[in-house]
Design a protein around this motif. Structure first.
Motif, mmCIF file in Angstrom:
data_model
loop_
_atom_site.group_PDB
_atom_site.id
_atom_site.type_symbol
_atom_site.label_atom_id
_atom_site.label_comp_id
_atom_site.label_asym_id
_atom_site.label_seq_id
_atom_site.Cartn_x
_atom_site.Cartn_y
_atom_site.Cartn_z
ATOM 1 N N ASN A 92 0.811 -1.141 0.078
ATOM 2 C CA ASN A 92 0.107 0.064 0.016
ATOM 3 C C ASN A 92 1.147 1.304 0.093
ATOM 4 O OD1 ASN A 92 -2.390 1.375 0.309
ATOM 5 N ND2 ASN A 92 -2.352 1.383 2.597
ATOM 6 N N ARG A 93 0.672 2.189 -1.038
ATOM 7 C CA ARG A 93 1.497 3.357 -1.463
ATOM 8 C C ARG A 93 2.773 3.077 -1.285
ATOM 9 N NH1 ARG A 93 -1.882 7.525 -1.907
ATOM 10 N NH2 ARG A 93 -0.312 8.945 -1.158
ATOM 11 N N ALA A 118 -10.191 -4.285 1.061
ATOM 12 C CA ALA A 118 -8.865 -3.824 0.997
ATOM 13 C C ALA A 118 -7.966 -4.699 -0.369
ATOM 14 C CB ALA A 118 -8.058 -4.338 2.316
ATOM 15 N N ASN A 128 -4.670 -5.253 -0.277
ATOM 16 C CA ASN A 128 -3.548 -6.150 0.203
ATOM 17 C C ASN A 128 -4.016 -6.409 1.651
ATOM 18 O OD1 ASN A 128 -1.564 -5.236 -2.006
ATOM 19 N ND2 ASN A 128 -2.252 -3.424 -1.453
ATOM 20 N N GLU A 177 -2.983 -2.778 3.740
ATOM 21 C CA GLU A 177 -4.127 -2.012 4.128
ATOM 22 C C GLU A 177 -4.598 -2.471 5.522
ATOM 23 O OE1 GLU A 177 -3.982 -2.956 1.162
ATOM 24 O OE2 GLU A 177 -5.393 -1.454 -0.177
#
Lengths: 314, 314
Positions: free
Chosen positions: A154-155, B128, B130, B256
């Motif tokens: 994520n990110r 989500a 992930n 996440e």
């Protein structure tokens, strides 16, 4: 299609024009790591111009510019969130580089990610769908490819494999926490382990060699090869440290191949063969599953440039 | 579309008809874990018939059968390679179940993988891309979803997250190696930690409670809630153990959401809130990155059935 790959390091920036995983021309320049972010990027943009000129290319020949940068990168946002060694904090590196170079297709990712992508697509991992690359340098970087795609989280905050826990309450990591893999497996950690062994065994060949030549990533390999017992046992313990992290990655990802890069990997078979044996012996379910290849990085210092360029390929 | 989900455990088999992540009807039956593989699968096939009958469904209403099974599974080959608790070794489970049930679309994966897939798609991780699910039971299982896809590794041999190294040379794991996460974070490990604390502090409420009621996964939570200092410190240490593994997964995957399942997760907030705090405090680059949610599994015992059914959805 030709792409520019840029590999930013704490000491220098390397830049090359890449086609099908082959560097056609490359150049490097020192980096003023603590200058203003714009000043740093202006000098990198100037380096792009130089490398294009050196290869007689023009901007229009270039389908994109890929950048590998240390630190925490938000690939999607094109931003360097923070970077220990270079004065980038919340730096919109993609936007600035687009503006400075006039090239629209600009991408960025973490430097270890780029090296892993380059090694997996064009180097030691060619043909593998799943690979874990581990870079044993000042720190420990990881770049992980799952089903042909770079794992970023994520990110893009994931793949910080130097900071997995391997020894609760143990050695202090560069990040301030204890017991992290990097604190045991980096080149820095190896040199510390060698220094401690020299202090404990001043009579050893290792200690004498270190006193004469200083300690670097090769010291322990050189003395172990010459049969020094202290060097052999220091190296064996280091192999175990590195190996335990590789086993952890193997148990999570079970990749076809683990690629070992960074300065320490120049030791070649003296490092790679015992690591391969360590993984084979300790991975979960080894008796039922295919053997995991452990290989040294092939592209060496070029992996970063080649992988950065590969970021631009859709 | 309706699918049958089968969740095989060491003690019993659960089976349900599932539509859009909702169980329409379910049944369970004991398993003769040490019988011949064909005998085990015949009784599972009979259970499928029973559950279909209970819901007034026919075989033709069913678009596929998904199976979650403990042990090492080759998803692609449809084979159970080995399984500690059930007499499956190189068992072509998909082929046999196709033959026994007459249903063509049969899939298999590891039970923890199935639970993670169910929880991510329809439960605590809904939305989500992930997620990492960790199941704290007899052992520690992990199921990892990356960009919406189950991470399985080469020949589905990966995602063995109970066997990551967290404390070199430490407690002995069920697999025989030392220092693995499972040896610190499983329900079994927790009960051992409680037993050791009771022996060391026979005067504690924890010891008295244990002597009277025995020790299970709830004991330390009950006594900590009543303010017993020994229970509080035992629980705090257990949280640290579980937390260190979660931080390792967070640093690799930066998902996440981390979903905590298994018997121990029934403790709810007393487990989840300190774990969330531990991850937030210790994950690498926390100050620059989004907070990782840590939540208890929602689907509980149904996750396995729902996730197994989801294996069949293309």
């Amino acid at each position: 299609m030709k792409y520019v790959g840029i590999d930013i390091g704490g000491m220098s920036v390397k830049c090359g024009v890449v086609e099908d995983g082959v560097i056609l021309v490359k150049k490097s320049a020192p980096i003023k790591a603590q200058a203003d972010e714009r000043v740093i990027l202006q000098s990198i943009s100037a380096l792009v111009d130089k490398v294009l000129a050196a290869g007689n290319f023009e901007k229009k020949d270039i389908a994109g510019i890929g950048i590998g940068c240390p630190g925490s990168i938000d690939d999607e946002a094109g931003e360097v969130r923070y970077c220990c060694n270079i004065n980038f904090t919340k730096t919109p590196i993609v936007e600035i580089m687009r503006e400075l170079t006039g090239v629209k297709n600009v991408r960025v990712s973490n430097d270890a990610n780029c090296a892993a992508l380059g090694e997996t697509l064009y180097g030691a991992g060619k043909g593998a769908k799943n690979s874990v690359m581990i870079t044993l340098g000042t720190g420990v970087g990881t770049g992980i490819v799952v089903e042909g795609k770079l794992l970023t989280g994520n990110r893009s905050a994931g793949s910080e494999g130097g900071h997995i826990q391997i020894n609760m309450g143990g050695a202090t990591c560069g990040c301030g926490k204890r017991g992290h893999y990097e604190a045991y497996a980096s080149a820095t950690a190896l040199m510390n382990q060698v220094a401690a062994a020299c202090e404990k065994h001043p009579e050893s060949m290792l200690a004498k060699h270190a006193a004469e030549h200083g300690i670097d990533g090769k010291t322990v390999f050189t003395c172990a090869k010459m049969g020094d017992k202290v060097a052999v046992s220091t190296l064996k313990r280091y192999i175990k440290y590195v190996g335990e992290g590789l086993v952890t990655f193997a148990n999570i990802f079970y990749p076809e191949v683990i690629i070992v890069g960074g300065g320490v990997s120049n030791a070649g078979d003296a490092l790679i063969l015992p690591l391969k044996e360590y993984v084979a012996k300790n991975v979960y379910g080894a008796e039922y599953n295919p053997t995991i290849e452990v290989v040294a990085a092939k592209l060496k210092n070029d992996a970063g440039i080649i992988g950065a360029a590969a970021l631009c390929i859709e």
